[in-house]
Design a protein around this motif. Structure first.
Motif, PDB file in Angstrom:
ATOM      1  N   SER A   1       0.854  -1.187   0.000  1.00  0.00           N
ATOM      2  CA  SER A   1       0.000   0.000   0.000  1.00  0.00           C
ATOM      3  C   SER A   1       0.890   1.238   0.000  1.00  0.00           C
ATOM      4  CB  SER A   1      -0.900   0.022   1.242  1.00  0.00           C
ATOM      5  OG  SER A   1      -1.545   1.275   1.359  1.00  0.00           O
ATOM      6  N   LYS A   2       0.887   1.958  -1.115  1.00  0.00           N
ATOM      7  CA  LYS A   2       1.735   3.141  -1.216  1.00  0.00           C
ATOM      8  C   LYS A   2       1.237   4.244  -0.281  1.00  0.00           C
ATOM      9  CE  LYS A   2       3.302   2.310  -5.982  1.00  0.00           C
ATOM     10  NZ  LYS A   2       2.711   0.955  -6.075  1.00  0.00           N
ATOM     11  N   HIS A   3      -0.085   4.360  -0.147  1.00  0.00           N
ATOM     12  CA  HIS A   3      -0.606   5.428   0.703  1.00  0.00           C
ATOM     13  C   HIS A   3      -0.287   5.157   2.176  1.00  0.00           C
ATOM     14  CE1 HIS A   3      -3.136   8.798   1.905  1.00  0.00           C
ATOM     15  NE2 HIS A   3      -3.472   8.029   2.929  1.00  0.00           N
ATOM     16  N   ASN A   4      -0.596   3.970   2.660  1.00  0.00           N
ATOM     17  CA  ASN A   4      -0.317   3.680   4.064  1.00  0.00           C
ATOM     18  C   ASN A   4       1.179   3.728   4.359  1.00  0.00           C
ATOM     19  OD1 ASN A   4      -3.005   3.413   4.728  1.00  0.00           O
ATOM     20  ND2 ASN A   4      -3.047   1.209   4.400  1.00  0.00           N
ATOM     21  N   SER A   5       1.989   3.463   3.343  1.00  0.00           N
ATOM     22  CA  SER A   5       3.438   3.577   3.526  1.00  0.00           C
ATOM     23  C   SER A   5       3.854   5.019   3.798  1.00  0.00           C
ATOM     24  CB  SER A   5       4.182   3.025   2.307  1.00  0.00           C
ATOM     25  OG  SER A   5       3.981   1.628   2.185  1.00  0.00           O
ATOM     26  N   CYS A   6       3.026   5.984   3.384  1.00  0.00           N
ATOM     27  CA  CYS A   6       3.290   7.390   3.730  1.00  0.00           C
ATOM     28  C   CYS A   6       3.424   7.550   5.241  1.00  0.00           C
ATOM     29  CB  CYS A   6       2.150   8.296   3.251  1.00  0.00           C
ATOM     30  SG  CYS A   6       2.040   8.565   1.482  1.00  0.00           S
ATOM     31  N   TYR A   7       2.513   6.900   5.979  1.00  0.00           N
ATOM     32  CA  TYR A   7       2.499   7.042   7.433  1.00  0.00           C
ATOM     33  C   TYR A   7       3.724   6.389   8.069  1.00  0.00           C
ATOM     34  CZ  TYR A   7      -2.402   7.805   6.180  1.00  0.00           C
ATOM     35  OH  TYR A   7      -3.567   8.237   5.587  1.00  0.00           O
ATOM     36  N   TRP A   8       4.162   5.262   7.513  1.00  0.00           N
ATOM     37  CA  TRP A   8       5.291   4.533   8.095  1.00  0.00           C
ATOM     38  C   TRP A   8       6.639   5.080   7.656  1.00  0.00           C
ATOM     39  CZ3 TRP A   8       2.217   0.154   5.571  1.00  0.00           C
ATOM     40  CH2 TRP A   8       1.063  -0.124   6.325  1.00  0.00           C
ATOM     41  N   ASN A   9       6.668   5.822   6.535  1.00  0.00           N
ATOM     42  CA  ASN A   9       7.939   6.313   5.990  1.00  0.00           C
ATOM     43  C   ASN A   9       8.136   7.814   6.185  1.00  0.00           C
ATOM     44  OD1 ASN A   9       8.433   3.707   5.097  1.00  0.00           O
ATOM     45  ND2 ASN A   9       7.559   4.089   3.065  1.00  0.00           N
ATOM     46  N   SER A  10       7.289   8.428   7.019  1.00  0.00           N
ATOM     47  CA  SER A  10       7.379   9.871   7.308  1.00  0.00           C
ATOM     48  C   SER A  10       7.155  10.734   6.074  1.00  0.00           C
ATOM     49  CB  SER A  10       8.737  10.225   7.941  1.00  0.00           C
ATOM     50  OG  SER A  10       8.904   9.533   9.156  1.00  0.00           O
TER      51      SER A  10
END
Length: 376
Positions: free
Chosen positions: A246-255
């Motif tokens: 999930s590219k969007h949820n990765s936003c939250y985990w990758n700052s």
């Protein structure tokens, strides 16, 4: 790279476990859609000079919106505000029973290329317990309809750890999820949060939590089955086929920076966090007069570091120590390595290729590890 999140809080009925902000006031949908379109315009400069690469409509239940309401939101995004926007990934959350032929036709005309469905379980008895409004068979029907309109990136949510659920029960749910041939699975242990009907049931003695040993076995089984089926375990609760993280949820985990639109939505731009009021009436009233009903927190060095600990360490990739030094300095790198030694010595954390991450064994105590590695 930046993300756009839009919160659609409407639900036909509330599930007993849900702690997210939602409402059953369906008569307010038109006014709410108008309000979120206005907020998008009011906050068009929040992410200055950053390209929107992911869009996510979450809830609540975005699939309860009409075709006209969904089209209005996307028109605002693509034409009124982010002209020329071409995100890599656009996700909408759906209830399986909402994926009718009419809904599929609507999706086929929208710039949506990823669907996230709340399956939760393939046992009708457990679905009734959760007060879900779909049946187990609805999930397969929905997947088939989505495939017919060309959706090649489907995620489903699963829950394990129901009262009285056995390991064999959970194995059946995993098998059915794999059989569907979908690209992504998010799986969570049933959380009993204060303020939910589920919490009240536990407090009154009507249900009890499953024991810790069984919960651990369920999680171990999940990891083994997913990996054997060709899924990458890339975040504590998330599994993806190759190239389908999930590219969007990765936003939250990758700052990565993101803007949140709608009641209760959160935003982050690297320097501050802010969150909109969790009240649909208050939200609409403020937006209509051109004000953003939000609280804001300026992030100091230690808070930003702690955010990194509690997000990046959830992922398979962990924290890159070179990037850590570049952003926070050698002092914070040394602080992390020194405090992590109690876990690296026991193989609960691993340092390799200049990255530090939690090992598979460490995942079972990941919350405790993160708490110990925080700076405050």
């Amino acid at each position: 790279m930046a993300g756009l999140y839009i919160h659609i809080p409407f639900c036909t009925s509330r599930c007993i476990y849900c702690g997210f902000y939602s409402t059953t006031l369906s008569e307010m949908k038109d006014k709410y859609v108008d309000a979120i379109c206005k907020e998008i315009k009011l906050r068009k400069d929040y992410l200055i000079d950053e390209k929107i690469d992911t869009i996510y409509l979450g809830g609540g239940t975005p699939s309860t919106l009409s075709a006209e309401q969904l089209e209005k939101i996307f028109y605002c995004i693509y034409n009124d505000v982010y002209n020329g926007c071409k995100p890599f990934e656009t996700t909408i959350e759906c209830n399986p029973d909402d994926v009718t032929e009419m809904f599929a036709d609507t999706i086929s005309r929208l710039p949506v290329n990823r669907i996230s469905m709340g399956a939760q379980t393939f046992c009708d008895k457990r679905l009734r317990f959760l007060r879900r409004r779909h049946c187990a068979n609805d999930v397969g029907i929905a997947v088939k309809r989505l495939r017919q309109i060309g959706i090649r990136n489907i995620s489903i949510d699963l829950i394990y750890g129901f009262p009285n659920e056995t390991l064999e029960d959970w194995q059946k749910d995993i098998s059915e999820a794999i059989r569907l041939g979908i690209e992504h699975i998010s799986a969570y242990s049933l959380m009993i949060e204060e303020g939910t009907p589920l919490y009240d049931m536990m407090e009154s003695g009507k249900i009890s939590e499953i024991n810790e040993e069984l919960s651990r076995k369920m999680y171990e089984t999940l990891i083994d089955r997913m990996e054997n089926a060709g899924f990458e375990h890339y975040e504590i609760s998330n599994f993806a086929k190759e190239g389908k993280r999930s590219k969007h949820n990765s936003c939250y985990w990758n700052s990565t920076h993101y803007i949140g639109i709608g009641a209760a939505a959160h935003s982050y731009n690297g320097n501050s966090r802010q969150w909109n009021v969790s009240d649909i009436n208050e939200y609409i009233k403020n937006i209509e007069v051109g004000t953003i009903p939000a609280d804001k927190e300026i992030l100091d060095f230690s808070t930003r570091y702690d955010d990194l600990i509690t997000t990046a360490l959830r992922t398979k990739d962990g924290i890159n120590l070179n990037k850590l030094v570049k952003e926070f300095g050698i002092e914070y790198r040394d602080f992390l390595i020194d405090n992590a030694k109690q876990y690296t010595d026991r193989n609960l954390m691993i340092i390799d290729d200049n990255n530090i991450r939690i090992s598979r064994e460490g995942l079972f105590i990941s919350d405790a590890i993160m708490r110990d590695l925080m700076h405050v």
